[in-house]
Design a protein around this motif. Structure first.
Motif, PDB file in Angstrom:
ATOM      1  N   THR A  47       8.292  23.923   3.497  1.00 11.06           N
ATOM      2  CA  THR A  47       9.439  24.191   2.705  1.00 11.06           C
ATOM      3  C   THR A  47      10.820  23.560   3.207  1.00 11.06           C
ATOM      4  OG1 THR A  47       9.509  26.419   3.480  1.00 11.06           O
ATOM      5  CG2 THR A  47       8.629  26.142   1.417  1.00 11.06           C
ATOM      6  N   ASN A  48      10.895  23.271   4.517  1.00  5.57           N
ATOM      7  CA  ASN A  48      12.030  22.498   4.889  1.00  5.57           C
ATOM      8  C   ASN A  48      12.024  21.325   4.631  1.00  5.57           C
ATOM      9  OD1 ASN A  48      13.647  21.112   6.995  1.00  5.57           O
ATOM     10  ND2 ASN A  48      14.522  23.274   7.410  1.00  5.57           N
ATOM     11  N   ALA A  49      13.220  20.702   3.854  1.00  3.73           N
ATOM     12  CA  ALA A  49      12.959  19.185   3.422  1.00  3.73           C
ATOM     13  C   ALA A  49      12.993  18.286   4.531  1.00  3.73           C
ATOM     14  CB  ALA A  49      13.988  18.992   2.296  1.00  3.73           C
ATOM     15  N   GLU A  50      13.738  18.669   5.556  1.00  2.00           N
ATOM     16  CA  GLU A  50      13.910  17.773   6.753  1.00  2.00           C
ATOM     17  C   GLU A  50      12.574  17.652   7.497  1.00  2.00           C
ATOM     18  OE1 GLU A  50      15.962  15.214   6.874  1.00  2.00           O
ATOM     19  OE2 GLU A  50      14.819  14.730   8.838  1.00  2.00           O
ATOM     20  N   GLU A  51      12.036  18.869   7.713  1.00  2.00           N
ATOM     21  CA  GLU A  51      10.711  19.091   8.497  1.00  2.00           C
ATOM     22  C   GLU A  51       9.846  18.218   7.730  1.00  2.00           C
ATOM     23  OE1 GLU A  51       9.522  22.845   9.380  1.00  2.00           O
ATOM     24  OE2 GLU A  51      11.462  23.228  10.231  1.00  2.00           O
ATOM     25  N   ARG A  52       9.735  18.395   6.249  1.00  2.00           N
ATOM     26  CA  ARG A  52       8.692  17.584   5.431  1.00  2.00           C
ATOM     27  C   ARG A  52       8.882  16.087   5.507  1.00  2.00           C
ATOM     28  NH1 ARG A  52       9.830  20.641   1.157  1.00  2.00           N
ATOM     29  NH2 ARG A  52      10.976  18.964  -0.129  1.00  2.00           N
ATOM     30  N   ARG A  53      10.166  15.598   5.580  1.00  2.00           N
ATOM     31  CA  ARG A  53      10.332  14.186   5.652  1.00  2.00           C
ATOM     32  C   ARG A  53       9.933  13.898   6.985  1.00  2.00           C
ATOM     33  NH1 ARG A  53      16.184  15.130   4.152  1.00  2.00           N
ATOM     34  NH2 ARG A  53      15.499  15.743   2.029  1.00  2.00           N
ATOM     35  N   GLU A  54      10.146  14.596   7.930  1.00  2.00           N
ATOM     36  CA  GLU A  54       9.615  14.067   9.472  1.00  2.00           C
ATOM     37  C   GLU A  54       8.022  13.785   9.387  1.00  2.00           C
ATOM     38  OE1 GLU A  54      10.617  12.461  12.361  1.00  2.00           O
ATOM     39  OE2 GLU A  54      12.210  12.607  11.185  1.00  2.00           O
ATOM     40  N   ARG A  55       7.640  14.748   8.956  1.00  2.00           N
ATOM     41  CA  ARG A  55       5.843  14.947   9.029  1.00  2.00           C
ATOM     42  C   ARG A  55       5.448  13.452   8.225  1.00  2.00           C
ATOM     43  NH1 ARG A  55       1.619  17.719   9.715  1.00  2.00           N
ATOM     44  NH2 ARG A  55       0.241  17.804   7.948  1.00  2.00           N
ATOM     45  N   ALA A  56       6.215  13.328   7.120  1.00  2.00           N
ATOM     46  CA  ALA A  56       5.885  12.249   6.290  1.00  2.00           C
ATOM     47  C   ALA A  56       6.169  10.803   6.958  1.00  2.00           C
ATOM     48  CB  ALA A  56       6.810  12.268   4.944  1.00  2.00           C
ATOM     49  N   ARG A  57       7.055  10.916   7.761  1.00  2.00           N
ATOM     50  CA  ARG A  57       7.454   9.707   8.458  1.00  2.00           C
ATOM     51  C   ARG A  57       6.264   9.235   9.387  1.00  2.00           C
ATOM     52  NH1 ARG A  57      13.179  11.738   8.859  1.00  2.00           N
ATOM     53  NH2 ARG A  57      14.221  10.456   7.054  1.00  2.00           N
ATOM     54  N   GLY A  58       5.910  10.270   9.933  1.00  2.00           N
ATOM     55  CA  GLY A  58       4.920  10.306  11.004  1.00  2.00           C
ATOM     56  C   GLY A  58       3.473   9.795  10.321  1.00  2.00           C
ATOM     57  N   LYS A  59       3.227  10.491   8.999  1.00  2.00           N
ATOM     58  CA  LYS A  59       2.022   9.806   8.440  1.00  2.00           C
ATOM     59  C   LYS A  59       1.926   8.605   7.771  1.00  2.00           C
ATOM     60  CE  LYS A  59       0.237  13.749   6.318  1.00  2.00           C
ATOM     61  NZ  LYS A  59      -0.085  14.874   5.388  1.00  2.00           N
ATOM     62  N   ARG A  60       3.378   8.114   7.525  1.00  3.16           N
ATOM     63  CA  ARG A  60       3.396   6.712   7.121  1.00  3.16           C
ATOM     64  C   ARG A  60       3.037   5.847   8.119  1.00  3.16           C
ATOM     65  NH1 ARG A  60       6.524   2.024   6.210  1.00  3.16           N
ATOM     66  NH2 ARG A  60       7.744   2.554   8.026  1.00  3.16           N
ATOM     67  N   ILE A 111       0.846  -1.204  -0.138  1.00  2.00           N
ATOM     68  CA  ILE A 111       0.045  -0.124  -0.057  1.00  2.00           C
ATOM     69  C   ILE A 111       0.877   1.347  -0.178  1.00  2.00           C
ATOM     70  CG2 ILE A 111      -1.720   1.365   1.075  1.00  2.00           C
ATOM     71  CD1 ILE A 111      -2.906  -1.292   2.236  1.00  2.00           C
ATOM     72  N   VAL A 112       0.586   2.233  -0.777  1.00  3.33           N
ATOM     73  CA  VAL A 112       1.344   3.243  -1.092  1.00  3.33           C
ATOM     74  C   VAL A 112       0.473   4.486  -0.904  1.00  3.33           C
ATOM     75  CG1 VAL A 112       2.712   4.583  -2.599  1.00  3.33           C
ATOM     76  CG2 VAL A 112       2.647   2.150  -2.748  1.00  3.33           C
ATOM     77  N   ALA A 113       0.860   5.436  -0.006  1.00  6.96           N
ATOM     78  CA  ALA A 113      -0.032   6.865   0.028  1.00  6.96           C
ATOM     79  C   ALA A 113       0.820   7.898  -0.455  1.00  6.96           C
ATOM     80  CB  ALA A 113      -0.331   7.145   1.537  1.00  6.96           C
ATOM     81  N   PHE A 114       0.141   9.134  -0.640  1.00 12.11           N
ATOM     82  CA  PHE A 114       0.994  10.362  -1.091  1.00 12.11           C
ATOM     83  C   PHE A 114       0.500  11.231   0.167  1.00 12.11           C
ATOM     84  CE2 PHE A 114       2.572  10.730  -5.478  1.00 12.11           C
ATOM     85  CZ  PHE A 114       2.261   9.471  -5.753  1.00 12.11           C
ATOM     86  N   ALA A 115       1.395  12.196  -0.088  1.00 11.54           N
ATOM     87  CA  ALA A 115       1.249  13.494   0.853  1.00 11.54           C
ATOM     88  C   ALA A 115       1.867  14.808   0.282  1.00 11.54           C
ATOM     89  CB  ALA A 115       2.094  13.247   2.184  1.00 11.54           C
ATOM     90  N   ALA A 116       1.075  15.510   0.025  1.00 10.71           N
ATOM     91  CA  ALA A 116       1.504  16.910  -0.537  1.00 10.71           C
ATOM     92  C   ALA A 116       1.593  17.854   0.470  1.00 10.71           C
ATOM     93  CB  ALA A 116       0.295  17.408  -1.589  1.00 10.71           C
ATOM     94  N   GLU A 117       2.744  18.348   0.779  1.00 13.17           N
ATOM     95  CA  GLU A 117       3.036  19.073   2.087  1.00 13.17           C
ATOM     96  C   GLU A 117       3.301  20.670   1.758  1.00 13.17           C
ATOM     97  OE1 GLU A 117       2.174  17.979   4.858  1.00 13.17           O
ATOM     98  OE2 GLU A 117       2.040  16.010   4.653  1.00 13.17           O
TER      99      GLU A 117
END
Ligand code: CTP
Length: 404
Positions: free
Chosen positions: A333-346, A324-330
């Motif tokens: 603008t800070n790449a590391e913050e975006r990644r962190e948020r994506a990790r939590g969402k996953r 299962i693959v999800a997408f997240a449009a965030e």
């Protein structure tokens, strides 16, 4: 992929125009090589317009590029449609009198032929012996079908339909990659009605989801594409025989369609932008200012579809080994913050992979290109991709395959 479509002199050549269209729409580079005879049925301008490549029948043009062997050497697949009795005999004998003949001799790629001729010619022992020889050399055959022939007579000899040739061609190209995989993809953006003329929506065009569907189909998968308000022009890229499109409107409709499609899917990709909330009740008439119904719209939360699909899988209500693959449009603008948020969402959604992209005025929605990072197990960035949405789709499918 590079595909050579050889066209020989039969009336069915007009159907090959549609085949070339299907192949180019699926993202392939198609070079049409007609015989002189074929041009009596469909002319050079049609082939050039439909394939968007120059067309020649002669081995004497473009000699510097050794075109007579280069075409065959660079091809991933050679199709001959229609293949007349005469051209089948020429292939069997290895005749190299024109560009199609030399291309067929020079190629190491799979060859697929779609015979078309009168029943008597098809049944003749000479033709049957030629077909047997070609098959013994590994040439693939599609058709001929039974049906009405050009002379009004009927029997085996009619060229297979373009859609059938396309499916066979696709299978030959993609063997060993996404071949046989069942895929469910959501694309677009849901609309939650407020009243008969208004809705809560979002800016998703569906391009990325459609590109994922087209890429999967081109690599051999069978696809159900659940499309929420995707423009016909965008959807056209995925209109292929192995893609079934299920149009939906609201989040609840999308949820029902995805649950249905995901039940026996090997891979599920939620690329759609699903409304998190909907109006508690859609008014049955157009709300007016005087009524005061527009100043405050009461909302109720929609189900998280992808999380529900992950739960279904955890409870054994999905195909074994499903990815299962999800997408997240965030907008971070800070790449590391975006990644962190994506990790939590996953983690929260219980999915295997999460493709995250930056969505602002210059990135993401309503644009032909995209840029993603794919978060996998343990929160690692397992792939990055940028370019056209088709190129991003290609990279995401590679990541999905690598993770299975
Ligand atoms: N998604 C879904 N069902 C919803 C909302 C979203 O299945 N009701 C899916 C989307 O298709 C996408 C992923 O979840 O694959 C990302 O959704 P997103 O809106 O970014 O996540 P949320 O859970 O809404 O998180 P947040 O609002 O905190 O950003």
């Amino acid at each position: 992929m590079n595909i050579v479509v050889g066209v020989t002199g039969g009336i069915a050549a007009y159907k090959t125009v549609h085949l070339v269209r299907l192949l180019t729409k699926a993202g392939h580079e198609v070079t049409v090589v007609p015989t002189e005879d074929a041009l009596r049925f469909v002319g050079t301008p049609t082939w050039e317009a439909i394939s968007r490549h120059p067309v020649t029948t002669s081995v004497h043009e473009d000699v510097a590029k050794v075109r007579h062997v280069a075409l065959g050497q660079n091809a991933d697949l050679v199709i001959v449609a229609p293949a007349t009795a005469n051209s089948i005999a020429a292939m069997t004998a290895g005749l190299a009198g024109d560009l199609l003949g030399t291309t067929l001799l020079a190629t190491m790629a799979p060859v697929l032929i779609a015979p078309a001729m009168h029943t008597e010619m098809w049944r003749h022992p000479a033709t049957q012996a030629n077909i047997a020889t070609l098959q013994s050399r590994g040439v693939h055959l599609v058709g001929p079908a039974e049906g009405e022939l050009a002379g009004g007579d009927s029997g085996p000899g009619r060229m297979a339909e373009p859609e059938e040739i396309f499916v066979r061609a696709t299978a030959l190209l993609s063997a060993g990659d996404l071949d046989g995989l069942r895929v469910a993809i959501s694309a677009g953006g849901t609309r939650e009605p407020i009243d008969p003329v208004r809705f809560l929506g979002n800016r998703s065009s569906g391009r990325q989801g459609v590109a994922l569907a087209a890429e999967a189909a081109a690599r051999g998968a069978t696809v159900t594409l659940v499309a929420a308000h995707v423009d016909a022009a965008v959807l056209a890229a995925a209109q292929q025989p192995s893609v079934r499109v299920v149009p939906v409107g609201t989040a609840r409709e999308l949820s029902a369609a995805m649950k249905d499609a995901a039940a026996d899917a090997d891979v599920v990709i939620m690329a759609a932008a699903v409304a998190d909330y909907r109006p508690v009740e859609a008014a049955d008439h157009k709300l007016t200012k005087a009524e005061g119904g527009l100043g405050r719209i009461e909302l109720v939360e929609n189900e998280d579809v992808v999380a529900a699909l992950a739960t279904a899988r955890a409870e054994g209500r999905a195909a074994a080994g499903q990815t299962i693959v999800a997408f997240a449009a965030e907008t971070l603008t800070n790449a590391e913050e975006r990644r962190e948020r994506a990790r939590g969402k996953r983690e929260r959604k219980g999915v295997d992979l999460l493709a995250v992209n930056l969505a602002d005025a210059e990135h993401g929605f309503e644009r032909p290109d995209n840029e993603i990072e794919v978060i996998g197990g343990g929160g690692a960035v397992i792939a990055t991709a940028s370019g056209t949405k088709r190129q991003v789709a290609r990279a995401l499918w590679d990541a999905v395959l690598a993770s299975r």
